[in-house]
Write a protein that holds these residues in place. Structure first.
Motif, PDB file in Angstrom:
ATOM      1  N   GLN A  29     -44.694  -6.268  -7.553  1.00 41.94           N
ATOM      2  CA  GLN A  29     -43.625  -6.603  -8.228  1.00 41.94           C
ATOM      3  C   GLN A  29     -42.773  -5.674  -8.721  1.00 41.94           C
ATOM      4  N   GLY A  84     -41.212  -4.069  -5.641  1.00 43.92           N
ATOM      5  CA  GLY A  84     -40.207  -5.276  -5.258  1.00 43.92           C
ATOM      6  C   GLY A  84     -38.866  -5.230  -5.714  1.00 43.92           C
ATOM      7  N   ARG A  85     -38.801  -5.229  -7.127  1.00 42.41           N
ATOM      8  CA  ARG A  85     -37.808  -5.120  -7.830  1.00 42.41           C
ATOM      9  C   ARG A  85     -36.954  -3.946  -7.535  1.00 42.41           C
ATOM     10  N   GLU A 142     -35.364  -4.525  -4.292  1.00 42.39           N
ATOM     11  CA  GLU A 142     -34.262  -5.604  -4.617  1.00 42.39           C
ATOM     12  C   GLU A 142     -33.093  -4.992  -5.112  1.00 42.39           C
ATOM     13  N   PRO A 177     -34.285 -12.701  -4.233  1.00 43.18           N
ATOM     14  CA  PRO A 177     -35.574 -12.714  -4.221  1.00 43.18           C
ATOM     15  C   PRO A 177     -36.144 -14.039  -3.859  1.00 43.18           C
ATOM     16  N   THR A 226     -40.205 -14.632  -3.192  1.00 45.63           N
ATOM     17  CA  THR A 226     -41.377 -15.125  -3.435  1.00 45.63           C
ATOM     18  C   THR A 226     -41.856 -13.838  -4.609  1.00 45.63           C
ATOM     19  N   ASP A 227     -42.566 -14.347  -5.763  1.00 45.45           N
ATOM     20  CA  ASP A 227     -43.123 -13.260  -6.700  1.00 45.45           C
ATOM     21  C   ASP A 227     -44.456 -13.867  -7.273  1.00 45.45           C
ATOM     22  N   ASP A 228     -45.599 -13.344  -6.552  1.00 47.50           N
ATOM     23  CA  ASP A 228     -46.716 -14.086  -7.079  1.00 47.50           C
ATOM     24  C   ASP A 228     -47.689 -12.807  -7.037  1.00 47.50           C
ATOM     25  N   TYR A 288     -44.546  -9.541  -3.347  1.00 51.05           N
ATOM     26  CA  TYR A 288     -43.336 -10.051  -3.562  1.00 51.05           C
ATOM     27  C   TYR A 288     -42.439  -9.864  -2.260  1.00 51.05           C
ATOM     28  N   THR A 315     -38.488 -10.388  -0.671  1.00 51.73           N
ATOM     29  CA  THR A 315     -37.062 -10.505  -1.010  1.00 51.73           C
ATOM     30  C   THR A 315     -36.175 -10.177   0.179  1.00 51.73           C
TER      31      THR A 315
END
Length: 239
Positions: free
Chosen positions: A14, A17-18, A21, A28, A30-32, A36, A38
């Motif tokens: 997360q 990934g951010r 991004e 974005p 999927t975020d689980d 992640y 994007t």
């Protein structure tokens, strides 16, 4: 089959990934807890997803694949923006070069390129650099898998999407042996109607090696290319 993902192993998907991004201006998906995802879309060009799976102990070996970002006309401003997002300067012995080497939040190197005629209409990622024992052979292998075409880039062999837009795959030589899993790899997606067994037989005949794995029942099949770089095949999506 087609090239679908750029995969970056992450301890904290997360957070990393951010970062990517924001760095690339992607959307974005999927975020689980497992990862992640994007999406990078280049108008009239390829759509590629950046996938960051959770990997407790990613490799710290010098990368054989890395991202080269396009800074456009203002390399210094792009570098400052990335530093403000949490990137850091990195010395890997590059010396006096026209690109800037940075590390992402988990230490993975990437480069920020000054504007170059060789990389028009790429979007935020100018290239994925792939180090290979035999760049010409490995490039030909990837051309056969992706349908991407030879391109007059900066590497001994470069490939680009048939649209002539989006990032370039640049294959450069290395004499360093490969002895650990790459932290960055590429994924391909089978298309409806593809015979997976026949596709896998064909890529093995081209020099790929299937990776035996004991990670349970996974929806993808893992291989290494002729230079030992990992890649995966994802199943076709339901029609």
């Amino acid at each position: 089959m087609f090239l679908e993902n750029i995969v970056i192993d992450a301890v904290d998907p997360q957070r990393l990934g951010r970062f990517w991004e924001q760095a690339l201006g992607t959307v974005p998906l999927t975020d689980d807890v497992a990862g992640y995802e994007t999406r990078l879309t280049v108008p009239d060009g390829p759509v590629l997803d950046l996938c960051l799976p959770r990997v407790p102990d990613p490799s710290t070996a010098p990368p054989r694949l890395h991202l080269d970002l396009s800074a456009g006309p203002s390399q210094a401003e792009t570098v400052e923006r990335l530093l403000a997002l949490g990137a850091s300067h990195l010395d890997i012995g590059q010396g006096d070069v026209p690109w800037v080497v940075l590390a992402d939040l988990e230490g993975h190197p990437f480069c920020v390129l000054a504007e170059r005629d060789a990389y028009p209409d790429t979007g935020p990622i100018a290239a994925v650099t792939v180090l290979s024992a035999e760049p010409e052979r490995n490039g030909a292998f990837w051309a056969g898998l992706t349908g991407w075409q030879e391109y007059a880039g900066t590497a001994p062999l470069s490939l680009r999407h048939p649209s002539g837009r989006g990032l370039v795959l640049d294959f450069f030589p290395t004499a360093e042996p490969k002895d650990t899993k790459n932290r960055l790899h590429l994924d391909l997606r089978l298309e409806p109607g593809d015979d997976a067994a026949a596709v896998f037989d064909r890529v093995e005949a081209l020099g790929a090696v299937r990776i035996g794995q004991d990670w349970g029942d996974l929806p993808w099949t893992s291989f290494t290319d002729p230079s030992g770089n990992e890649f995966c095949f994802l199943p076709a999506r339901a029609e």
